[in-house]
Design an enzyme around this catalytic site. Structure first.
Site, PDB file in Angstrom:
ATOM      1  N   SER A 154     -47.136 -11.190  -0.181  1.00  0.00           N
ATOM      2  CA  SER A 154     -45.762 -11.482  -0.582  1.00  0.00           C
ATOM      3  C   SER A 154     -45.662 -12.595  -1.612  1.00  0.00           C
ATOM      4  CB  SER A 154     -44.919 -11.843   0.642  1.00  0.00           C
ATOM      5  OG  SER A 154     -45.418 -13.009   1.262  1.00  0.00           O
ATOM      6  N   ASP A 212     -39.294 -22.117   5.043  1.00  0.00           N
ATOM      7  CA  ASP A 212     -40.319 -21.407   4.275  1.00  0.00           C
ATOM      8  C   ASP A 212     -40.923 -22.395   3.279  1.00  0.00           C
ATOM      9  OD1 ASP A 212     -41.917 -19.850   2.680  1.00  0.00           O
ATOM     10  OD2 ASP A 212     -40.375 -18.382   2.157  1.00  0.00           O
ATOM     11  N   HIS A 270     -43.594 -19.675   0.141  1.00  0.00           N
ATOM     12  CA  HIS A 270     -43.072 -19.028  -1.057  1.00  0.00           C
ATOM     13  C   HIS A 270     -42.333 -20.056  -1.915  1.00  0.00           C
ATOM     14  CE1 HIS A 270     -43.536 -15.848   2.033  1.00  0.00           C
ATOM     15  NE2 HIS A 270     -43.983 -15.149   0.997  1.00  0.00           N
TER      16      HIS A 270
END
Length: 410
Positions: free
Chosen positions: A143, A379, A382
């Protein structure tokens, strides 16, 4: 755009819970690295990976402009606005759309990477499309590559919006086309690069260290340029298979299996990838993008860890995570062995610039207008878009433009 898939939860819970176990591994790192070097030798014995054909021509270099190493530098203030915004680009996943999700501090948008001894040009969509006319570029990984691909699509959208022409059932593997220049961009979901059971279960994953993930090898021939990368998935609890036999595991306490470690599986995966590259009849340029650092503080994603800094680290303020050190060593050895074996490889070394940017992650703004007075999942893997990952694509362009067929393609 199609269905949006939420990024997988940061998958290193097992390993990082075992702090004491890691310290034992770290103390033995010299032995591990010595063994690692041997694992990467492209010996003349029979290969263990399922793939085909011949050796590639000798050609390899790091991301550089002349003799300037793009991975070595510092972040300096930049008063310019990003090349795109959350209102001008439709490709940003909601989980990385920090501005729409309510992040108020925007200082993270106003820094640029300044390599020592040279300048890194800002991404030029017109230059990219003109030089990549009738060419194709594929990203193979997890991802974080989706994060980088969305950055690339946004950067290009200021000139032309790419058209989604293919997606798999999960919307994790996708292909876009830019018709004005006949440029194809592909994102291929293969988080381990090798065959695994991750699609069935995110726990007790079986890794087949001598068998590549055919999700990407079946599409390899379609691309003129292929970028690959491993990631945090290798930190999950995994059981290793070679020659149809279980040979060990990573963080699988209670299973009466030999602990080989995450570096062992990553070594084997990269060795398998590079062997496939050397044997394949198709000869694209292959780029290895380096390990991605995380910036959790005061815990991890599952127990209150946060990343709420608002400016880059200075060089003296950052200490590398021991896990990153181990996995970076694996990549560097694998890359150098590939180069010495005559493979046509390049290294997109984004690790150091990224490690200095704890301010660039979504944190709690992975969700729309979160109540930050509450304890929320952050998060810190990312990156916000727009944001520092755009610099990765600045660096990527410099690698691509170093190729003679692209420099002369106008």
């Amino acid at each position: 755009m199609g269905k949006e898939v939420e990024p997988e939860a940061e998958p290193w819970i097992g390993f990082r819970d075992g702090v004491c176990k890691f310290l034992v591994i770290l103390l033995g790192s010299s032995l591990i690295m010595a063994l690692s070097y041997q694992l990467f030798l492209y010996a003349t014995t029979a290969d263990t990976c399922s793939s085909s054909s011949e050796n590639a021509e000798i050609l390899a270099m790091n991301a550089s402009i002349g003799q300037c190493d793009l991975s070595s530098g510092e972040w300096i203030p930049d008063s310019r606005d990003p090349a795109y915004s959350n209102s001008t680009c439709s490709f940003i996943s909601s989980f990385q759309d920090c501005l729409t999700n309510g992040r108020a501090d925007t200082g993270y948008l106003h820094w640029r990477w300044k390599p020592h001894g040279c300048e890194l040009p800002r991404f030029d969509a017109n230059k990219f499309l003109n030089h990549m006319r009738n060419k194709s570029l594929g990203f193979v990984g997890d991802s974080v590559f989706r994060n980088q691909m969305e950055s690339l699509l946004c950067l290009l959208s200021e000139l032309e919006e790419a058209v989604l022409v293919y997606h798999d059932e999960t919307f994790q593997t996708k292909t876009w086309h830019l018709p004005s220049h006949n440029v194809t961009l592909g994102l291929i979901w293969a988080p381990f690069l090798i065959k695994s059971t991750q699609a069935i279960s995110k726990y007790h994953i079986q890794l087949y260290l001598d068998d590549l993930d055919d999700t990407w090898t079946s599409q390899y021939h379609k691309y003129d340029y292929v970028m690959v990368s491993g990631g945090q998935w290798f930190l999950k609890e995994t059981i290793f298979w070679e020659n149809n036999t279980v040979v060990g595991c990573h963080y699988c306490g209670g299973k009466n299996l030999r602990e080989l470690g995450m570096d062992y599986s990553y070594q084997r995966a990269l060795r398998c990838v590079f062997d496939f590259v050397s044997r394949s009849d198709h000869k694209p340029l292959v780029i290895l993008r380096t390990w991605t650092p995380t910036h959790f503080e005061h815990g991890m994603w599952y127990n209150g860890g946060i990343c709420n800094r608002t400016k880059p680290y200075k060089e003296s303020e950052y200490t590398a995570d021991p896990v990153d050190v181990v996995m970076r060593d694996v990549e560097e050895e694998g890359f150098q062995e590939g180069v010495r074996s005559g493979l046509r490889l390049r290294l997109l070394d984004t690790y150091h610039p990224s490690a200095l940017r704890p301010d660039g992650h979504p944190g709690p703004y992975r969700r729309f207008h979160p109540d930050i007075s509450k304890k929320l999942q952050n998060d810190c893997l990312h990156w916000c878009l727009p944001g520092i990952i755009d610099t990765w694509n600045d660096m990527l362009v410099e690698i691509l433009m170093g190729e003679e067929e692209l420099r002369s393609a106008l």
